[in-house]
Design an enzyme around this catalytic site. Structure first.
Site, PDB file in Angstrom:
ATOM      1  N   GLY A 148       0.822  -1.198   0.000  1.00  0.00           N
ATOM      2  CA  GLY A 148       0.000   0.000   0.000  1.00  0.00           C
ATOM      3  C   GLY A 148       0.858   1.251   0.000  1.00  0.00           C
ATOM      4  N   CYS A 149       0.237   2.375  -0.327  1.00  0.00           N
ATOM      5  CA  CYS A 149       0.991   3.628  -0.438  1.00  0.00           C
ATOM      6  C   CYS A 149       1.450   4.152   0.919  1.00  0.00           C
ATOM      7  CB  CYS A 149       0.159   4.671  -1.173  1.00  0.00           C
ATOM      8  SG  CYS A 149      -1.526   4.888  -0.533  1.00  0.00           S
ATOM      9  N   TYR A 150       0.535   4.231   1.888  1.00  0.00           N
ATOM     10  CA  TYR A 150       0.943   4.677   3.215  1.00  0.00           C
ATOM     11  C   TYR A 150       2.019   3.770   3.813  1.00  0.00           C
ATOM     12  CZ  TYR A 150      -2.780   8.216   3.983  1.00  0.00           C
ATOM     13  OH  TYR A 150      -3.598   9.321   3.938  1.00  0.00           O
ATOM     14  N   THR A 152       4.245   1.944   2.342  1.00  0.00           N
ATOM     15  CA  THR A 152       5.521   2.128   1.653  1.00  0.00           C
ATOM     16  C   THR A 152       6.295   3.294   2.258  1.00  0.00           C
ATOM     17  OG1 THR A 152       4.743   1.181  -0.428  1.00  0.00           O
ATOM     18  CG2 THR A 152       6.606   2.682  -0.552  1.00  0.00           C
ATOM     19  N   ALA A 153       5.636   4.431   2.410  1.00  0.00           N
ATOM     20  CA  ALA A 153       6.316   5.608   2.959  1.00  0.00           C
ATOM     21  C   ALA A 153       6.738   5.374   4.400  1.00  0.00           C
ATOM     22  CB  ALA A 153       5.411   6.826   2.851  1.00  0.00           C
TER      23      ALA A 153
END
Length: 340
Positions: A148-150, A152-153
């Site tokens: 997921g994007c969150y 990953t960061a």
């Protein structure tokens, strides 16, 4: 000879971003574009940016035809992806899945957060597709669960510190995302008049489904608070942690992050004191990270900025494809951020 690939769910933001990247990839050829509501429409009508570059029509899903491409990107919503992926695997395809259907290894944990699940035998085949952490496991994988994007960061920011036991495994993750993370569907919560002049938190106090994904990959308890900000792209994650040794030199945290990402093609640890900014990675597969020691509160702050549609989704999926094909991970992904 180029590797043929298919994209299932090509009419969403992630699907469009996949096509934008794959069009410039020298080692692949797009063999099939599949969509549901937009099936039968020219791609350029759904996404005018492809006019003159990819004059193809979106087709209704044909699992047999998609599987013949060899490699399939599935950009379907959570819950819809699992049965399609299972069918693709049965037909011999290698699948890079961008939903959450295979990210959580524990079936009970997945069911608790998503209320549905893939067969255990299929889930067991999935490799979490964050190359910076799982590169060795990705080689030869048949099913990649693209993160997921969150997560990953947040994971890129915190993993070097947690893995080196420099911080306690109790983290606070505060993250801001652009509206494209909510997808292309129409909803009141992402209407311009609703978000254009403000910033808001949502799904707080352990309610966001990306929480267990962060906890799984970091091996830490996470209090995650996401925020929606009035921009189209980008995620900035700030991770707060207590040190395992409050007397440790402040330089140790930065040294650990630099060592962890030495040689990584897409993660840049910024110069000391420089702050990650989503505007500097927009449109690229790059991640900018840094870490700070707050001597007054005796806390560590790690930060990372990514483009949620690229390193947080489509670009990361193509990076994983490059690993599977034995290509340099930068193939087709060499661009820098679009600024201003």
């Amino acid at each position: 000879m180029k590797q043929t690939v298919a994209v299932v769910g090509a009419s969403g933001y992630t699907g469009a971003e996949l096509l934008r990247i794959l069009l410039e990839h020298p080692a692949v050829e797009i063999a099939g574009l599949y969509a549901k509501a937009s099936a039968g429409q020219p791609l350029a009508r759904v996404f005018p940016q492809f006019a003159g570059r990819l004059d193809r029509t979106l087709e209704p899903l044909d699992v047999d035809a998609a599987a013949r491409a060899g490699f399939v990107f599935s950009a379907l919503p959570h819950g819809e992806s699992a049965p399609v992926v299972e069918g693709l695997l049965e037909r011999g395809a290698t699948v890079l899945d961008l939903s959450a259907d295979f990210r959580l290894r524990d079936p009970a944990e997945h069911a608790a957060w998503y209320g549905h699940g893939a067969p255990d035998a299929v889930r067991a085949r999935a490799v979490y597709g964050l190359p910076e952490l799982r590169r060795a496991q990705l080689a030869g994988a048949r099913l990649v669960a693209v993160p997921g994007c969150y997560p990953t960061a947040a994971i890129l920011a915190a993993a070097p510190l947690v893995r080196a036991r420099l911080v306690e495994p109790e983290l606070i993750v505060d993250a801001k995302s652009g509206v494209s993370g909510a997808g292309r569907g129409v909803s009141l919560g992402t209407h311009f008049s609703e978000i254009g002049e403000g910033i808001r938190a949502y799904k707080v106090a352990g309610a966001h489904r990306h929480t267990p994904e962060m906890e799984q990959e970091l091996g830490a308890r996470v209090l995650f608070t996401p925020h929606l900000v009035p921009m189209a792209r980008g995620i900035l994650a700030s991770v707060y942690a207590a040190p395992t040794d409050p007397e440790r030199p402040a330089s140790a945290y930065r040294e650990a992050m630099i060592a962890a990402y030495a040689g990584e093609p897409f993660v840049t640890v910024l110069p000391e004191g420089a702050l990650p900014d989503t505007s500097h990675v927009r449109g690229s597969n790059r991640a900018h990270a840094n870490v700070f020691w707050d001597a007054r509160t005796r806390r560590v702050l790690a930060m990372a900025a990514i483009d949620n549609l690229v390193k947080g989704a489509a670009g990361q999926a193509v990076q994983c494809l490059n690993v599977l094909l034995g290509l340099p991970e930068t193939t087709g992904l060499g661009g820098v951020g679009l600024f201003p």
